[in-house]
Design an enzyme around this catalytic site. Structure first.
Site, short mmCIF file in Angstrom:
data_model
loop_
_atom_site.label_atom_id
_atom_site.label_comp_id
_atom_site.label_asym_id
_atom_site.label_seq_id
_atom_site.Cartn_x
_atom_site.Cartn_y
_atom_site.Cartn_z
N THR A 1 1.08 -0.81 0.04
CA THR A 1 0.08 0.07 0.15
C THR A 1 0.95 1.40 0.14
O THR A 1 0.52 2.22 -1.04
CB THR A 1 -0.56 -0.09 1.45
OG1 THR A 1 -1.54 -1.73 1.00
CG2 THR A 1 -2.00 1.32 1.04
N GLN B 1 -6.28 -2.07 -1.87
CA GLN B 1 -5.53 -1.39 -2.10
C GLN B 1 -4.50 -0.38 -2.93
O GLN B 1 -3.72 -1.24 -3.72
CB GLN B 1 -4.46 -1.36 -1.46
CG GLN B 1 -4.71 -2.14 0.12
CD GLN B 1 -5.45 -3.19 0.60
OE1 GLN B 1 -5.52 -3.99 -0.13
NE2 GLN B 1 -5.20 -3.54 1.39
N GLN C 1 -10.52 2.48 -3.72
CA GLN C 1 -9.96 1.93 -2.00
C GLN C 1 -8.50 2.38 -1.94
O GLN C 1 -7.72 2.53 -2.40
CB GLN C 1 -9.30 0.50 -1.92
CG GLN C 1 -9.11 0.78 -0.06
CD GLN C 1 -9.37 -0.97 -0.17
OE1 GLN C 1 -9.53 -1.92 -0.61
NE2 GLN C 1 -8.47 -1.25 1.39
N ASP C 2 -8.53 3.32 -0.67
CA ASP C 2 -7.20 3.82 0.30
C ASP C 2 -6.65 5.26 -1.03
O ASP C 2 -5.46 4.88 -0.89
CB ASP C 2 -6.39 2.46 0.42
CG ASP C 2 -5.86 1.91 0.92
OD1 ASP C 2 -7.55 2.78 2.06
OD2 ASP C 2 -5.71 0.78 0.88
N ASP D 1 -12.03 3.30 3.26
CA ASP D 1 -11.50 3.52 3.52
C ASP D 1 -10.11 5.28 2.82
O ASP D 1 -9.04 5.01 2.76
CB ASP D 1 -10.40 2.77 3.84
CG ASP D 1 -10.48 1.45 4.72
OD1 ASP D 1 -11.83 2.17 5.78
OD2 ASP D 1 -10.14 0.44 4.84
N ARG E 1 -14.14 4.33 9.63
CA ARG E 1 -14.03 3.27 10.63
C ARG E 1 -12.47 3.68 11.60
O ARG E 1 -11.33 3.88 10.48
CB ARG E 1 -14.38 2.23 10.02
CG ARG E 1 -13.29 1.17 8.45
CD ARG E 1 -12.98 0.28 8.25
NE ARG E 1 -12.91 0.16 7.35
CZ ARG E 1 -12.30 -1.25 6.77
NH1 ARG E 1 -13.45 -2.03 7.34
NH2 ARG E 1 -11.61 -1.40 5.42
N TRP F 1 -9.24 2.03 11.66
CA TRP F 1 -7.95 1.09 11.67
C TRP F 1 -7.12 0.85 12.24
O TRP F 1 -6.56 -0.05 12.08
CB TRP F 1 -7.73 2.13 10.07
CG TRP F 1 -6.21 1.04 10.00
CD1 TRP F 1 -6.18 0.03 10.36
CD2 TRP F 1 -5.42 1.75 9.08
NE1 TRP F 1 -5.00 -1.04 8.96
CE2 TRP F 1 -4.61 0.76 8.04
CE3 TRP F 1 -4.78 3.13 8.18
CZ2 TRP F 1 -3.24 0.81 7.69
CZ3 TRP F 1 -3.52 3.08 7.16
CH2 TRP F 1 -2.55 2.25 7.23
#
Length: 538
Positions: free
Chosen positions: A302, A332, A354-355, A376, A444, A446
């Site tokens: 990531t 990711q 995502q990310d 996220d 949320r 992590w």
């Protein structure tokens, strides 16, 4: 932070010294016959035995001595950790494990840099920020192996030097935070002192007058030291080539500017920690585009998947777009990663799934930006304020939930968190027809001490009434800090929100003010040359 106090505000130098001695004694810093009093500061450390041992074998006279002793011992542990990582035998490592190892080598090297900076500083807020980055580096090393489900490789990789290093960093964070009130007198408690309020609500106060002028000037009218243009009309055809040339062309430490002309630049750009005080500007969102498709599914961590990554401090970026086109199925895939302390990103777009936006570490400020993603998609462990931005939630994979933020504070003494201020949360065009079948949440946790605040935002009805999503069972629900203050819109109602111990409906302006640009990013820093503290309201 250096102590900058006018003694006459207390009536006399004697009064000031008297107050200071009392404070030293109350924190157990002045030597005396009672060892409990002498070393009571160690009770504030998560590993008090290590603290007591270090202080007991050195001559401690001032709070600075305690901090220096702690930092020096942490640096020694970091050197051991770096030596362990750099001397590893990788013959048994598969390619993905070697990729995670390469991240670790860079991260521990950066930790050495941040700790040396801390030892050379007297600014408590700077030190807390840099120590927070060191702690984040340690966790990110481990996360690289977890990205590929290589926990067994990490156990081979991990040894006592890394565990010891982690403990020393935690102690340094706790002790620096504990002694900060001693080194700084709170002006609100001093009769007759006046506060200076900020009259600039657009850019943070660490920016110089010239930097603010650069941000306010249209890109077309801004001169540059280097021009990047795909058609050959500039000095270089790629951004990476221009970055490589900075060290050779720069004279002195003044801000160095790079103009990236309109075009789609298909490259992965990395700006190292050695390149500071840089400004990169394009020809506008959608005109100057940096794009790539690196992702975890294809064997990149990531951390390393970012299309554009910056580590050098004091970086300003404006009028550009950053994309990761890997798509939701690749999971990711970072569009933009920043570990740039005291950085500003203005009028930029970040597109991914995502990310998308990895606010990795340091103090960061984003204004007038567009941020797109699914899961996220604003994440990391910086101290960051996202202000006056548009946040677009996209359509995820079937059965997947959307989560705007995933903040990753791992230590309660880190001065980090994600603040979204005066921004708009809405569905992107591809999600609008599916809002009823896709759950979307503000965030949320992590990591265990995740901290996120939404204040004065417009939140559309796509956000689930619960507002926030669990990570795994009850993990972090009592240790996180999630707050909402004075938001509006169909998704802003707090009546159906989660009932977690760490969730807060903020009703006090004074509580919300802790998360403003002035308080959260600048802390209790002093305005140069005045001796008066600088604060800013909502």
């Amino acid at each position: 932070m250096s102590m900058s106090i006018n003694l006459y505000d207390y009536g006399s130098a004697f009064t000031f010294l008297h107050v200071l001695v009392i404070m030293f004694i109350s924190f157990g810093i002045v030597h005396g016959d009672n060892p409990t009093t002498t070393f009571s500061v160690c009770s504030r450390a998560p590993y008090p035995k290590i603290c007591t041992y270090l202080i007991g074998k050195t001559s401690i006279e001032t709070p600075f001595d305690i901090r220096r002793t702690t930092l020096e011992s942490t640096l020694a542990q970091a050197e051991k950790a770096y030596e362990h990582v750099s001397s590893m035998d990788l013959s048994s490592f598969e390619p993905r494990a070697k990729s995670a190892w390469a991240d670790c080598l860079e991260l521990y090297e950066d930790s050495l840099y941040q700790l040396n900076r801390s030892l050379g500083s007297t600014d408590s807020n700077d030190i807390q920020t840099w120590l927070s980055s060191v702690s984040t580096n340690h966790v990110t090393c481990q996360n690289g192996f977890h990205d590929f489900n290589l926990s067994s490789h990490y156990q081979t990789f991990h040894d006592s030097s890394l565990s010891g290093f982690s403990k020393y960093v935690s102690n340094s964070l706790a002790i620096n935070k504990a002694i900060t009130p001693i080194l700084t007198i709170n002006p609100k408690q001093i009769k007759g002192r006046k506060l200076m309020m900020s009259t600039n609500n657009k850019f943070p106060t660490w920016l110089s007058k010239n930097d603010r002028k650069l941000l306010a000037t249209p890109s077309s009218a801004t001169s540059a030291d280097i021009v990047v243009a795909q058609d050959g009309s500039g000095n270089y055809k790629t951004i990476s080539e221009a970055i490589s040339a900075v060290s050779k062309l720069r004279k002195g430490s003044s801000r160095f500017t790079i103009h990236v002309k309109a075009g789609v630049y298909k490259e992965n750009v990395e700006i190292s920690k050695t390149i500071n005080n840089l400004m990169i500007f394009g020809d506008g969102i959608g005109s100057t585009v940096v794009t790539s498709s690196k992702n975890v599914q294809d064997g990149t961590t990531t951390f390393r998947s970012a299309t554009f990554a910056v580590s050098g401090s004091g970086v300003i970026i404006k009028d550009m777009s950053f994309e990761n086109t890997a798509g939701p199925a690749k999971h990711q895939a970072v569009a933009f990663r920043s570990g740039s302390d005291l950085s500003v990103v203005y009028n930029c777009a970040f597109k991914g799934y995502q990310d998308t936006l990895y606010v990795y570490s340091g103090r960061q400020f984003y204004r007038n930006c567009l941020i797109y993603g699914t899961e996220d998609f604003i994440f990391g462990n910086a101290a960051v304020v996202v202000q006056s931005c548009n946040i677009y939630v996209r359509k995820p994979l079937s059965g997947q939930k959307n989560t705007i933020t995933a903040q990753s504070r791992t230590d309660p003494n880190q001065n980090t968190g994600i603040v979204v201020h005066n921004s708009a949360i809405q569905a992107d065009s591809d999600l609008k027809g599916s809002i009823g079948s896709v759950q979307s949440f503000l965030g949320r946790p992590w990591m265990q001490y995740s901290r996120t605040v939404f204040m004065k935002c417009s939140i559309d009805g796509l956000i689930d009434p619960a507002g926030w999503l669990q990570w795994s069972g009850s993990f972090a629900l009592s240790t996180l800090y999630y707050g909402e203050y004075s938001n509006t819109g169909a998704g802003a109602g707090t009546g159906g929100r989660v009932k977690w111990p760490g969730y807060h409906v903020i009703t006090s302006a004074s509580e919300a003010s802790k998360f403003t640009v002035g308080a959260f990013l600048d802390g209790d820093s002093w305005i140069s040359g005045t001796g008066l503290p600088y604060t800013s309201g909502l």
